[in-house]
Design an enzyme around this catalytic site. Structure first.
Site, PDB file in Angstrom:
ATOM      1  N   CYS A   1     -24.784 -77.280 -45.144  1.00 39.95           N
ATOM      2  CA  CYS A   1     -23.505 -76.834 -45.677  1.00 39.95           C
ATOM      3  C   CYS A   1     -23.748 -75.911 -46.860  1.00 39.95           C
ATOM      4  O   CYS A   1     -24.733 -76.039 -47.587  1.00 39.95           O
ATOM      5  CB  CYS A   1     -22.595 -77.983 -46.101  1.00 39.95           C
ATOM      6  SG  CYS A   1     -22.210 -79.155 -44.793  1.00 39.95           S
TER       7      CYS A   1
ATOM      8  N   ARG B   1     -27.100 -72.234 -43.598  1.00 41.52           N
ATOM      9  CA  ARG B   1     -27.037 -73.641 -43.976  1.00 41.52           C
ATOM     10  C   ARG B   1     -26.186 -74.463 -43.000  1.00 41.52           C
ATOM     11  O   ARG B   1     -26.199 -75.684 -43.048  1.00 41.52           O
ATOM     12  CB  ARG B   1     -26.419 -73.776 -45.376  1.00 41.52           C
ATOM     13  CG  ARG B   1     -27.375 -73.440 -46.482  1.00 41.52           C
ATOM     14  CD  ARG B   1     -26.703 -73.528 -47.832  1.00 41.52           C
ATOM     15  NE  ARG B   1     -27.679 -73.790 -48.871  1.00 41.52           N
ATOM     16  CZ  ARG B   1     -28.010 -74.975 -49.321  1.00 41.52           C
ATOM     17  NH1 ARG B   1     -27.445 -76.052 -48.793  1.00 41.52           N
ATOM     18  NH2 ARG B   1     -28.907 -75.128 -50.261  1.00 41.52           N
TER      19      ARG B   1
ATOM     20  N   HIS C   1     -53.669 -90.038 -21.737  1.00 39.68           N
ATOM     21  CA  HIS C   1     -53.141 -91.339 -22.146  1.00 39.68           C
ATOM     22  C   HIS C   1     -51.621 -91.382 -21.975  1.00 39.68           C
ATOM     23  O   HIS C   1     -50.887 -91.729 -22.902  1.00 39.68           O
ATOM     24  CB  HIS C   1     -53.549 -91.651 -23.584  1.00 39.68           C
ATOM     25  CG  HIS C   1     -55.027 -91.743 -23.779  1.00 39.68           C
ATOM     26  ND1 HIS C   1     -55.766 -92.857 -23.458  1.00 39.68           N
ATOM     27  CD2 HIS C   1     -55.921 -90.813 -24.213  1.00 39.68           C
ATOM     28  CE1 HIS C   1     -57.043 -92.631 -23.709  1.00 39.68           C
ATOM     29  NE2 HIS C   1     -57.160 -91.394 -24.169  1.00 39.68           N
TER      30      HIS C   1
ATOM     31  N   GLU D   1     -46.250 -76.616 -33.622  1.00 44.44           N
ATOM     32  CA  GLU D   1     -45.386 -75.543 -34.128  1.00 44.44           C
ATOM     33  C   GLU D   1     -44.866 -74.685 -32.988  1.00 44.44           C
ATOM     34  O   GLU D   1     -43.690 -74.309 -32.964  1.00 44.44           O
ATOM     35  CB  GLU D   1     -46.154 -74.694 -35.141  1.00 44.44           C
ATOM     36  CG  GLU D   1     -45.395 -73.483 -35.672  1.00 44.44           C
ATOM     37  CD  GLU D   1     -44.131 -73.826 -36.437  1.00 44.44           C
ATOM     38  OE1 GLU D   1     -43.346 -72.908 -36.715  1.00 44.44           O
ATOM     39  OE2 GLU D   1     -43.915 -75.023 -36.754  1.00 44.44           O
TER      40      GLU D   1
ATOM     41  N   LYS E   1     -40.884 -74.209 -32.062  1.00 49.26           N
ATOM     42  CA  LYS E   1     -40.215 -72.914 -32.007  1.00 49.26           C
ATOM     43  C   LYS E   1     -39.494 -72.724 -30.680  1.00 49.26           C
ATOM     44  O   LYS E   1     -38.354 -72.271 -30.630  1.00 49.26           O
ATOM     45  CB  LYS E   1     -41.233 -71.786 -32.177  1.00 49.26           C
ATOM     46  CG  LYS E   1     -41.667 -71.518 -33.581  1.00 49.26           C
ATOM     47  CD  LYS E   1     -40.523 -70.955 -34.412  1.00 49.26           C
ATOM     48  CE  LYS E   1     -40.793 -71.220 -35.874  1.00 49.26           C
ATOM     49  NZ  LYS E   1     -40.664 -72.625 -36.263  1.00 49.26           N
TER      50      LYS E   1
ATOM     51  N   LYS F   1     -30.703 -74.323 -41.483  1.00 45.07           N
ATOM     52  CA  LYS F   1     -32.013 -73.977 -42.033  1.00 45.07           C
ATOM     53  C   LYS F   1     -32.406 -74.884 -43.185  1.00 45.07           C
ATOM     54  O   LYS F   1     -33.546 -75.330 -43.276  1.00 45.07           O
ATOM     55  CB  LYS F   1     -32.015 -72.524 -42.490  1.00 45.07           C
ATOM     56  CG  LYS F   1     -33.403 -72.033 -42.840  1.00 45.07           C
ATOM     57  CD  LYS F   1     -33.427 -70.544 -42.961  1.00 45.07           C
ATOM     58  CE  LYS F   1     -34.837 -70.026 -43.068  1.00 45.07           C
ATOM     59  NZ  LYS F   1     -35.607 -70.247 -41.845  1.00 45.07           N
TER      60      LYS F   1
ATOM     61  N   GLU G   1     -36.457 -75.087 -30.306  1.00 45.32           N
ATOM     62  CA  GLU G   1     -35.384 -74.773 -31.247  1.00 45.32           C
ATOM     63  C   GLU G   1     -34.418 -73.739 -30.700  1.00 45.32           C
ATOM     64  O   GLU G   1     -33.197 -73.895 -30.825  1.00 45.32           O
ATOM     65  CB  GLU G   1     -35.967 -74.227 -32.560  1.00 45.32           C
ATOM     66  CG  GLU G   1     -36.405 -75.248 -33.561  1.00 45.32           C
ATOM     67  CD  GLU G   1     -36.900 -74.599 -34.831  1.00 45.32           C
ATOM     68  OE1 GLU G   1     -36.400 -74.955 -35.907  1.00 45.32           O
ATOM     69  OE2 GLU G   1     -37.786 -73.726 -34.755  1.00 45.32           O
TER      70      GLU G   1
ATOM     71  N   ASN H   1     -20.959 -80.334 -50.372  1.00 45.65           N
ATOM     72  CA  ASN H   1     -22.238 -80.380 -49.660  1.00 45.65           C
ATOM     73  C   ASN H   1     -22.901 -81.702 -50.021  1.00 45.65           C
ATOM     74  O   ASN H   1     -23.047 -82.028 -51.196  1.00 45.65           O
ATOM     75  CB  ASN H   1     -23.123 -79.209 -50.094  1.00 45.65           C
ATOM     76  CG  ASN H   1     -24.499 -79.246 -49.448  1.00 45.65           C
ATOM     77  OD1 ASN H   1     -24.686 -79.900 -48.430  1.00 45.65           O
ATOM     78  ND2 ASN H   1     -25.439 -78.552 -50.044  1.00 45.65           N
ATOM     79  N   GLY H   2     -23.306 -82.478 -49.004  1.00 43.82           N
ATOM     80  CA  GLY H   2     -23.923 -83.776 -49.238  1.00 43.82           C
ATOM     81  C   GLY H   2     -23.275 -84.845 -48.389  1.00 43.82           C
ATOM     82  O   GLY H   2     -22.534 -84.551 -47.439  1.00 43.82           O
TER      83      GLY H   2
ATOM     84  N   TRP I   1     -22.173 -77.738 -41.745  1.00 44.92           N
ATOM     85  CA  TRP I   1     -23.001 -78.367 -40.721  1.00 44.92           C
ATOM     86  C   TRP I   1     -22.490 -79.800 -40.615  1.00 44.92           C
ATOM     87  O   TRP I   1     -22.556 -80.562 -41.580  1.00 44.92           O
ATOM     88  CB  TRP I   1     -24.475 -78.344 -41.125  1.00 44.92           C
ATOM     89  CG  TRP I   1     -25.388 -78.826 -40.041  1.00 44.92           C
ATOM     90  CD1 TRP I   1     -25.901 -78.105 -39.004  1.00 44.92           C
ATOM     91  CD2 TRP I   1     -25.900 -80.156 -39.888  1.00 44.92           C
ATOM     92  NE1 TRP I   1     -26.695 -78.890 -38.219  1.00 44.92           N
ATOM     93  CE2 TRP I   1     -26.717 -80.153 -38.732  1.00 44.92           C
ATOM     94  CE3 TRP I   1     -25.754 -81.351 -40.600  1.00 44.92           C
ATOM     95  CZ2 TRP I   1     -27.388 -81.297 -38.281  1.00 44.92           C
ATOM     96  CZ3 TRP I   1     -26.409 -82.482 -40.158  1.00 44.92           C
ATOM     97  CH2 TRP I   1     -27.218 -82.449 -39.008  1.00 44.92           C
TER      98      TRP I   1
END
Length: 605
Positions: free
Chosen positions: A2, A27, A501, A478, A482, A600, A485, A98-99, A74
């Site tokens: 947010c 955000r 395994h 990584e 990517k 982000k 996402e 925000n929070g 968000w």
């Protein structure tokens, strides 16, 4: 998550709020809204989805006034809907938040019993209702009575319709800055969007609040007694990024990596080698360390995992890569002989901040690797290393990640020198090789045809595997992150040694598998694992240095990258994997810069 923007004394506040929200949109972009107080009263406009939807609504008539607050959301409590968008309201108050208010259910129950009704599913709505309940003629007094009732994290922007010339704000756990510019005063979650309006700013600390008018700001401590808080230059805040001819921010930021990595390396090297002036650790401190914890979330954790192998092999010190969200629940062994390195692009990640606070409480030495100079992590840590990636707008990190990697490499070499684990000659060779990475990244970016071809094949996949050993495993994680996402393909990063395994049961005819081989030492074992998946029908592709291309191409398709020393190979592997994710998502026609459900800067736990 947010984003908050607010202004007072600004002609055409609605336009300034929209501009600020565009800079904060990374955000969260589930919904957005503004509230502007003017001669016609409080005008509130909200829209679901990206800020452009809110902007389109305002074309037919924006509320007029010089005092306003804005929010991009968000979703945490309540779905992405117009009712749940901010500002949230009561009769006299409008609030952006925000929070997370952890005791919102309890507060809501009490407010319902007091006769209040609710129109949203948010935790935020309890705040304007409490302000209303506590209002007796002074907005400041209402805020003073309300804040102690809130448990959890918050950054708040508050308007009271009875005070048309004042903007209030308060902060606990979530970032908030107060700025001043030629046009008035502002509040904002991040320094970069704020720098579009303000030349100087103050960072609110937990428990602090402020009252802003067009002429300046009054600050209050945790007990609401007045306090002095000087405003300082925003410095290199970065401003709002533009695409500069690229189709997406992510592609632009991928191509900015050579310059960003070069700038980051230049900031910590000179003709004599490595120089780290702001780390707050002496050579003797490094010699006395018993262990190092590298702590991060998401891609920052993958940078930590890559560096873990580097630290143990080169600096000869036990090193642990830790997820920030798990770190404080593991009861880590922390004392003055430990170094805790917090890695964060924004410097505001809630889990990383919590890990940093724990390390400080336990007496460990702390150091941050961050991309935002004014961030909470940078300010709270004992030392800091500032990456120079610049503003990164796409949700999927690229240049910030590679800058974190090279900064950790420099820290490792410095630690190894201090501990006598490597010779100055070895360090010089390693630094020289690292300084060549920007040119090697450029070569990777110039040869993207094979990556685009692979992306065309991957676009219809439902499952994809990335396999690697040692630091290549970190690069595999990584690469998988990517691709998942932004392409929404189920991607699994797997240690190649663990394939047998259980994981290999998922391999079937046509399953794409990407193997990472960063050195000749790792090649035989990883290649053996690749043969195993090929035998079961997988379509295998190898990423490997050019020096290994000929011998590996006998077994599978190889996408080569420039040779470097094995310690730096995983960083170079990450670049073609970024391109692969980008082109796959583009082939699928997906929103590359703003993938669903993501934000982000994760400022809630």
């Amino acid at each position: 998550m947010c984003g908050i923007i607010g202004c007072v004394g600004v002609s055409g506040a609605a336009g300034a709020l929209i501009k600020g929200l565009k800079g904060l949109e990374y955000r969260g972009y589930d919904s957005g809204g503004i509230g502007v107080l003017g001669k016609n009263g409080l005008g509130v406009v909200k829209a679901v989805g990206e800020i452009k939807n809110l902007e389109n609504k305002l074309r037919s008539g924006a509320p007029e006034g010089s005092l306003g607050i804005g929010h991009t959301r968000w979703a945490t409590h309540g779905a992405a809907s117009k009712a749940n968008a901010h500002p949230q309201l009561s009769r006299r108050f409008a609030v952006v938040h925000n929070g997370i208010i952890e005791n919102a259910a309890e507060l809501k129950e009490s407010l319902l019993m007091s006769g209040f009704s609710f129109t949203s599913e948010t935790d935020t709505e309890v705040i304007p209702k409490l302000l209303e309940l506590n209002y007796t003629g002074s907005a400041l007094e209402a805020i003073k009575k309300t804040l102690p009732l809130l448990k959890g994290s918050y950054a708040l922007g508050i308007i009271c319709t009875e005070e048309p010339d004042a903007l209030y704000c308060a902060k606990n756990g979530s970032p908030l800055l107060v700025g001043r510019g030629a046009g008035g005063c502002f509040i904002c979650s991040d320094p970069a969007p704020l720098s579009e309006f303000a030349s100087e700013a103050a960072v609110l600390e937990d428990g602090e609040a402020a009252r802003l008018t067009k002429s300046g700001a009054e600050f209050y401590g945790a007990d609401f007694s007045p306090m002095e808080k000087p405003l300082r230059s925003l410095g290199k805040a970065g401003g709002i990024s533009e695409k500069n001819g690229f189709e997406h921010f992510m592609l632009k930021e991928i191509y900015e990596q050579p310059a960003a990595v070069a700038a980051t390396l230049e900031s910590v090297t000179d003709e004599n080698g490595i120089r780290l002036p702001d780390i707050g650790l002496s050579s003797e401190d490094f010699r006395r360390l018993s262990r190092i914890y590298l702590v991060g979330c998401g891609s920052a954790y993958h940078a930590a995992l890559m560096a873990k192998y580097f630290f143990e092999k080169t600096a000869l010190i036990p090193c642990f890569a830790e997820y920030a969200g798990e770190f404080r629940y593991e009861s880590p062994v922390l004392d003055e002989s430990c170094l805790v390195v917090i890695i964060s692009q924004s410097g505001e990640t809630a889990d990383s901040l919590a890990a940093l606070k724990l390390a400080r409480e336990r007496g460990a030495k702390t150091l941050s690797v961050v991309n935002v100079e004014q961030s909470s992590v940078a300010r709270m840590s004992g030392g800091r290393l500032l990456t120079l990636a610049g503003t990164e707008t796409a949700v999927a990190t690229t240049k910030a990640f590679t800058c974190q990697c090279v900064m950790l490499d420099m820290l490792c070499l410095h630690a190894a020198l201090c501990r006598g684990a490597i010779s100055p000659v070895f360090a010089k060779i390693a630094v020289d090789m690292c300084l060549r990475l920007p040119q090697k990244i450029e070569r990777i970016l110039e040869a993207h045809d094979e990556i685009q071809s692979l992306a065309d094949e991957l676009k219809s996949a439902e499952l994809c595997f990335f396999l690697g050993r040692n630091a290549d495993y970190a690069a595999a994680l990584e690469g998988a992150l990517k691709l998942k996402e932004i392409s929404y393909i189920n991607c699994i990063g797997c240690a190649a040694s663990e394939l047998k395994h259980g994981t290999i049961s998922l391999i079937e005819e046509g399953t794409p598998c990407i193997g990472l081989i960063g050195s000749r030492a790792a090649a035989p074992k990883t290649l053996s694992n690749i043969r195993e998946v090929i035998t079961r029908g997988a379509r295998a592709t190898l990423l490997a240095p050019e020096g290994l291309e000929r011998e590996l191409s006998r077994h599978a398709r190889v996408i080569p990258y420039p040779d470097t020393i094995p310690l730096f190979a995983p960083l170079l592997e990450a670049v073609p994997l970024q391109l692969l994710a980008y082109y796959t998502a583009k082939e699928k026609g997906l929103p590359i810069d703003k993938p669903r459900n993501l934000a982000k800067s994760v400022t809630v736990e």
